[in-house]
Write an enzyme that holds these catalytic residues in place. Structure first.
Site, PDB file in Angstrom:
ATOM      1  N   SER A 132      27.757  42.822  38.243  1.00 18.32           N
ATOM      2  CA  SER A 132      27.005  44.071  38.363  1.00 18.32           C
ATOM      3  C   SER A 132      28.029  45.178  38.537  1.00 18.32           C
ATOM      4  O   SER A 132      29.229  44.906  38.632  1.00 18.32           O
ATOM      5  CB  SER A 132      26.102  44.020  39.591  1.00 18.32           C
ATOM      6  OG  SER A 132      26.911  44.049  40.754  1.00 18.32           O
ATOM      7  N   LYS A 133      27.539  46.386  38.624  1.00 13.81           N
ATOM      8  CA  LYS A 133      28.478  47.510  38.783  1.00 13.81           C
ATOM      9  C   LYS A 133      29.325  47.297  40.032  1.00 13.81           C
ATOM     10  O   LYS A 133      30.498  47.598  40.059  1.00 13.81           O
ATOM     11  CB  LYS A 133      27.713  48.819  38.878  1.00 13.81           C
ATOM     12  CG  LYS A 133      27.002  49.144  37.582  1.00 13.81           C
ATOM     13  CD  LYS A 133      27.055  50.626  37.253  1.00 13.81           C
ATOM     14  CE  LYS A 133      26.515  50.870  35.856  1.00 13.81           C
ATOM     15  NZ  LYS A 133      25.047  50.732  35.780  1.00 13.81           N
ATOM     16  N   ARG A 134      28.686  46.718  41.059  1.00 12.63           N
ATOM     17  CA  ARG A 134      29.387  46.497  42.312  1.00 12.63           C
ATOM     18  C   ARG A 134      30.526  45.490  42.148  1.00 12.63           C
ATOM     19  O   ARG A 134      31.590  45.648  42.705  1.00 12.63           O
ATOM     20  CB  ARG A 134      28.406  45.979  43.361  1.00 12.63           C
ATOM     21  CG  ARG A 134      28.355  46.789  44.617  1.00 12.63           C
ATOM     22  CD  ARG A 134      27.296  46.245  45.565  1.00 12.63           C
ATOM     23  NE  ARG A 134      26.110  45.723  44.896  1.00 12.63           N
ATOM     24  CZ  ARG A 134      25.852  44.426  44.739  1.00 12.63           C
ATOM     25  NH1 ARG A 134      26.680  43.525  45.203  1.00 12.63           N
ATOM     26  NH2 ARG A 134      24.748  44.029  44.124  1.00 12.63           N
TER      27      ARG A 134
END
Ligand code: GLU
Length: 480
Positions: free
Chosen positions: A254-256
């Site tokens: 994910s972006k994280r």
């Protein structure tokens, strides 16, 4: 050749193309190329509020950068258009009308508040949240009358009771989902905007899509789309749900966890072939061992039976390693072309540099860089002597540095050939004449030439700098 193979990539233009989407596009493309079929690009732009022209341009640019060309779609056209869902509304409306008439769609007048309360209560009771079908029994005439009188409604899909939906999935085999697990989902929103599952099923059929290859996260949507196809008695494509891509923390990328847009890889100077190769490895293996392979090999070998089921690790170290592999095996002239924009952007080179010199500069680092973007920093010292860093300053402050640098400068100046055919022997001569160890010569020389203690072989540095510059820097390094 199997011209009946027609696959699609269907991005929503709400953001840049991320690696997960790029992997999906790539696998579809390779599947089409392998079978001599068609790769179709369909833009799922029904969410007018979130779509942007910038995102569309970026997605198309990223696909092209990766070398994924499409046979039908935006900018190339085709016989199954339009390829923007926003231009296909008439066909969705027609299908919705048919659904109402045939009873597989029904108007639901429940307010969003009622549905939300219902689902909250279900969640509280530890039941799966699902619409309770209250409006399913409203007779068509009455529902038409209520719609006519201006009551707001959505169209829900009347999921058949009993039985199950079977999905033949090339990756996970036969997946069976009981229809009892599928709620009467919204196919058309208030105001007439159809939802993703509805449009997708209709378009896949209209575009004669033979296989749907997409991320595993879409597995929950597939039964709904199959139900639409069955209701309309249109073809159901084959499916292959590609394994999740896992970040280094083992969770879905994910972006994280570092999910990145293809554009970012372009901007930091990744070779497109390396990212292409890396994406191939996210769930596919060529033969179980070969990791470095070309686009052509991918197209020849891509087979749904070689897709893995378990999550694919997004290993950035491996990506970097692949980048290095591609750079090392590049033709110098091609590599120079690719590095040139980075050198220009950094201001190191302008119009006055010769091609020969440029190739020398690039060649000096070809073995070491993994990204084009790493080059400017590594070769900056060739263009002007940088400030000495701490270690270099310390090396230049040591005892005996002055005589060592002067003697090396003299020897270079007097050398018959340049670059010296045996720099080691030349340095050894200096060390012997001064009766000091080689380190006492080479370390300060490196500091004086580059301003730091790392970097390529000293002989290479000297050769790249040229005699005049090398001698001048050595002399300039002599403490006053
Ligand atoms: N627009 C959907 C997405 O971007 C397409 C999914 C599909 O391939 O059906 O996730």
């Amino acid at each position: 050749m199997d011209r009946s193979v027609r696959v699609r990539f269907a991005p929503s233009p709400t953001g840049n193309l991320h690696v997960g989407g790029a992997r999906t596009a790539l696998f579809n493309w390779a599947f089409a190329r392998r079978h001599g079929g068609a790769f179709i690009l369909r833009i799922e732009d029904t969410d007018a509020e979130r779509n942007t022209q910038q995102a569309l341009t970026s997605i198309l640019g990223s696909l092209r950068w990766l070398g994924l060309d499409w046979d039908e779609g935006p900018e190339v056209g085709g016989e199954h258009g339009p390829y923007f869902q926003s231009e296909r509304k008439a066909s969705y409306e027609e299908a919705a009308g048919r659904g109402l008439e045939e009873g597989w769609l029904y108007r639901c007048f429940c307010t969003p508040e009622r549905v939300a309360e219902l689902k909250d209560a279900q969640r509280e009771a530890k039941e799966p949240p699902r619409y309770d079908q209250r409006c399913r029994s409203v007779a068509l005439e009455e529902s038409a009358r209520r719609a006519e009188s201006g009551e707001a409604y959505v169209l829900r899909f009347a999921v058949p009771e009993g039985g199950s939906v079977n999905i033949e999935d090339a990756v996970r085999g036969n997946v069976e989902i009981a229809t009892a697990e599928i709620e009467d989902w919204v196919a058309v929103r208030t105001g007439g905007m159809p939802t993703y599952n509805f449009c997708c099923a209709l378009d896949d059929a209209a575009m004669e899509i033979s296989h749907v290859l997409r991320g595993e996260e879409h597995l929950v949507n597939t039964p709904k789309q199959v139900l639409v196809a069955k209701a309309l008695d249109i073809a159901v494509p084959g499916f292959a749900h590609l394994p999740l891509i896992l970040g280094e923390d083992g969770k879905k990328l994910s972006k994280r966890t570092g999910e990145t847009a293809v554009e970012d890889y372009v901007a930091s100077g990744h070779p497109p072939e390396a990212l292409f190769n890396f994406l191939c490895l996210l769930g596919f293996s060529l033969d179980g061992t070969t990791e470095v392979f070309s686009r052509e090999q991918m197209c020849e070998a891509f087979d749904l039976s070689r897709l893995q089921k378990s999550g694919a690790l997004f290993d950035t170290d491996k990506l970097r390693w692949l980048c290095g592999e591609y750079i090392r095996s590049s033709e110098l002239s091609d590599l120079t072309d690719r590095c040139l924009p980075w050198l220009e952007k950094s201001g190191l080179v302008g119009g006055d540099i010769t091609r020969e010199r440029l190739e020398q500069v690039v060649s000096g680092e070809q073995e070491r860089i993994r990204l084009y973007g790493e080059l400017p920093e590594r070769v900056a010292y060739l263009f002007s002597k940088p400030e000495n860093d701490e270690k270099a300053s310390a090396a230049l402050a040591a005892e005996g540095v002055g005589s060592a640098l002067s003697a090396l400068a003299d020897a270079l100046e007097a050398a018959e050939d340049f670059p010296p055919s045996d720099f080691g022997a030349l340095a050894k001569g200096v060390s012997e004449s001064l009766d000091v160890g080689m380190g006492k010569i080479l370390k300060p020389a490196r500091a004086a030439l580059t301003g730091t203690l790392g970097g390529p072989e000293l002989a290479e540095i000297v050769a790249l700098l040229g005699r005049e510059e090398a001698v001048a820097r050595l002399r300039a390094g002599v403490p006053e």
